[in-house]
Scaffold this motif. Structure first.
Motif, PDB file in Angstrom:
ATOM      1  N   GLN A  35      44.718  87.593  74.455  1.00 39.39           N
ATOM      2  CA  GLN A  35      43.620  88.539  74.315  1.00 39.39           C
ATOM      3  C   GLN A  35      42.399  88.091  75.115  1.00 39.39           C
ATOM      4  N   GLY A  36      42.132  86.807  75.117  1.00 37.76           N
ATOM      5  CA  GLY A  36      41.020  86.284  75.903  1.00 37.76           C
ATOM      6  C   GLY A  36      41.232  86.501  77.390  1.00 37.76           C
ATOM      7  N   PHE A  37      42.461  86.320  77.836  1.00 40.57           N
ATOM      8  CA  PHE A  37      42.785  86.542  79.241  1.00 40.57           C
ATOM      9  C   PHE A  37      42.559  88.002  79.613  1.00 40.57           C
ATOM     10  N   VAL A  38      42.981  88.921  78.746  1.00 39.87           N
ATOM     11  CA  VAL A  38      42.820  90.352  79.022  1.00 39.87           C
ATOM     12  C   VAL A  38      41.343  90.726  79.052  1.00 39.87           C
ATOM     13  N   VAL A  39      40.583  90.248  78.078  1.00 35.64           N
ATOM     14  CA  VAL A  39      39.149  90.557  78.042  1.00 35.64           C
ATOM     15  C   VAL A  39      38.449  89.994  79.279  1.00 35.64           C
ATOM     16  N   GLY A  40      38.788  88.779  79.662  1.00 38.95           N
ATOM     17  CA  GLY A  40      38.196  88.183  80.858  1.00 38.95           C
ATOM     18  C   GLY A  40      38.547  88.960  82.117  1.00 38.95           C
ATOM     19  N   SER A  41      39.799  89.389  82.233  1.00 42.55           N
ATOM     20  CA  SER A  41      40.218  90.160  83.401  1.00 42.55           C
ATOM     21  C   SER A  41      39.497  91.499  83.468  1.00 42.55           C
ATOM     22  N   MET A  42      39.377  92.152  82.325  1.00 43.89           N
ATOM     23  CA  MET A  42      38.681  93.440  82.302  1.00 43.89           C
ATOM     24  C   MET A  42      37.205  93.268  82.640  1.00 43.89           C
ATOM     25  N   THR A  43      36.595  92.209  82.144  1.00 44.26           N
ATOM     26  CA  THR A  43      35.189  91.949  82.439  1.00 44.26           C
ATOM     27  C   THR A  43      34.981  91.716  83.929  1.00 44.26           C
ATOM     28  N   LEU A  44      35.848  90.921  84.536  1.00 43.00           N
ATOM     29  CA  LEU A  44      35.735  90.682  85.978  1.00 43.00           C
ATOM     30  C   LEU A  44      35.937  91.968  86.765  1.00 43.00           C
ATOM     31  N   GLY A  45      36.870  92.810  86.333  1.00 44.65           N
ATOM     32  CA  GLY A  45      37.098  94.082  87.005  1.00 44.65           C
ATOM     33  C   GLY A  45      35.887  94.993  86.930  1.00 44.65           C
ATOM     34  N   VAL A  46      35.263  95.057  85.763  1.00 43.38           N
ATOM     35  CA  VAL A  46      34.066  95.898  85.598  1.00 43.38           C
ATOM     36  C   VAL A  46      32.919  95.355  86.443  1.00 43.38           C
ATOM     37  N   LEU A  47      32.735  94.048  86.437  1.00 42.47           N
ATOM     38  CA  LEU A  47      31.657  93.457  87.238  1.00 42.47           C
ATOM     39  C   LEU A  47      31.868  93.710  88.720  1.00 42.47           C
ATOM     40  N   TYR A  48      33.107  93.601  89.178  1.00 39.95           N
ATOM     41  CA  TYR A  48      33.397  93.853  90.587  1.00 39.95           C
ATOM     42  C   TYR A  48      33.124  95.310  90.948  1.00 39.95           C
ATOM     43  N   THR A  49      33.543  96.228  90.076  1.00 37.47           N
ATOM     44  CA  THR A  49      33.318  97.647  90.327  1.00 37.47           C
ATOM     45  C   THR A  49      31.830  97.969  90.355  1.00 37.47           C
ATOM     46  N   MET A  50      31.079  97.390  89.424  1.00 42.32           N
ATOM     47  CA  MET A  50      29.633  97.618  89.412  1.00 42.32           C
ATOM     48  C   MET A  50      28.991  97.061  90.686  1.00 42.32           C
ATOM     49  N   TYR A  51      29.404  95.884  91.115  1.00 47.63           N
ATOM     50  CA  TYR A  51      28.873  95.290  92.346  1.00 47.63           C
ATOM     51  C   TYR A  51      29.160  96.201  93.534  1.00 47.63           C
ATOM     52  N   ARG A  52      30.393  96.680  93.614  1.00 44.75           N
ATOM     53  CA  ARG A  52      30.784  97.543  94.726  1.00 44.75           C
ATOM     54  C   ARG A  52      30.017  98.867  94.710  1.00 44.75           C
ATOM     55  N   ASP A  53      29.853  99.463  93.529  1.00 43.38           N
ATOM     56  CA  ASP A  53      29.202 100.772  93.436  1.00 43.38           C
ATOM     57  C   ASP A  53      27.684 100.698  93.568  1.00 43.38           C
ATOM     58  N   TYR A  54      27.069  99.652  93.054  1.00 38.98           N
ATOM     59  CA  TYR A  54      25.612  99.604  93.001  1.00 38.98           C
ATOM     60  C   TYR A  54      24.964  98.667  94.015  1.00 38.98           C
ATOM     61  N   VAL A  55      25.762  97.849  94.693  1.00 39.63           N
ATOM     62  CA  VAL A  55      25.193  96.941  95.683  1.00 39.63           C
ATOM     63  C   VAL A  55      25.724  97.256  97.079  1.00 39.63           C
ATOM     64  N   VAL A  56      27.031  97.317  97.220  1.00 41.36           N
ATOM     65  CA  VAL A  56      27.627  97.476  98.550  1.00 41.36           C
ATOM     66  C   VAL A  56      27.437  98.895  99.078  1.00 41.36           C
ATOM     67  N   LYS A  57      27.760  99.904  98.275  1.00 43.39           N
ATOM     68  CA  LYS A  57      27.646 101.289  98.759  1.00 43.39           C
ATOM     69  C   LYS A  57      26.208 101.677  99.103  1.00 43.39           C
ATOM     70  N   PRO A  58      25.208 101.359  98.270  1.00 43.80           N
ATOM     71  CA  PRO A  58      23.832 101.690  98.678  1.00 43.80           C
ATOM     72  C   PRO A  58      23.413 100.966  99.961  1.00 43.80           C
ATOM     73  N   ARG A  59      23.880  99.741 100.140  1.00 42.79           N
ATOM     74  CA  ARG A  59      23.544  98.995 101.358  1.00 42.79           C
ATOM     75  C   ARG A  59      24.155  99.691 102.580  1.00 42.79           C
ATOM     76  N   GLU A  60      25.404 100.153 102.448  1.00 46.16           N
ATOM     77  CA  GLU A  60      26.051 100.856 103.558  1.00 46.16           C
ATOM     78  C   GLU A  60      25.358 102.182 103.834  1.00 46.16           C
ATOM     79  N   ALA A  61      24.941 102.876 102.786  1.00 41.82           N
ATOM     80  CA  ALA A  61      24.239 104.141 102.962  1.00 41.82           C
ATOM     81  C   ALA A  61      22.895 103.920 103.659  1.00 41.82           C
TER      82      ALA A  61
END
Length: 68
Positions: A35-61
């Motif tokens: 369960q800890g592994f799953v929660v950690g994986s999901m957390t990393l996935g959400v953080l990566y998605t947020m980074y991509r959507d709110y940092v990388v895309k605005p910079r490219e725009a």
């Protein structure tokens, strides 16, 4: 995937050398680790998605607007 296989290998080895620990306690520990592994994986996935959507895309725009 390597982390998953490392955890499984470690837990299988611990199961073999668990000594006089009851199987039910061992299974509870394995469930908590999974369960800890799953929660950690999901957390990393959400953080990566947020980074991509709110940092990388605005910079490219911003770069696209500056190049016009």
């Amino acid at each position: 995937m390597a982390g998953f296989f490392a955890i499984v290998a470690h837990r299988l080895w611990k199961m073999k050398t668990r000594g006089d620990t009851k199987m039910s306690v061992h299974l509870i520990h394995m469930r908590v680790a999974a369960q800890g592994f799953v929660v950690g994986s999901m957390t990393l996935g959400v953080l990566y998605t947020m980074y991509r959507d709110y940092v990388v895309k605005p910079r490219e725009a911003q770069k696209a607007l500056e190049s016009k």
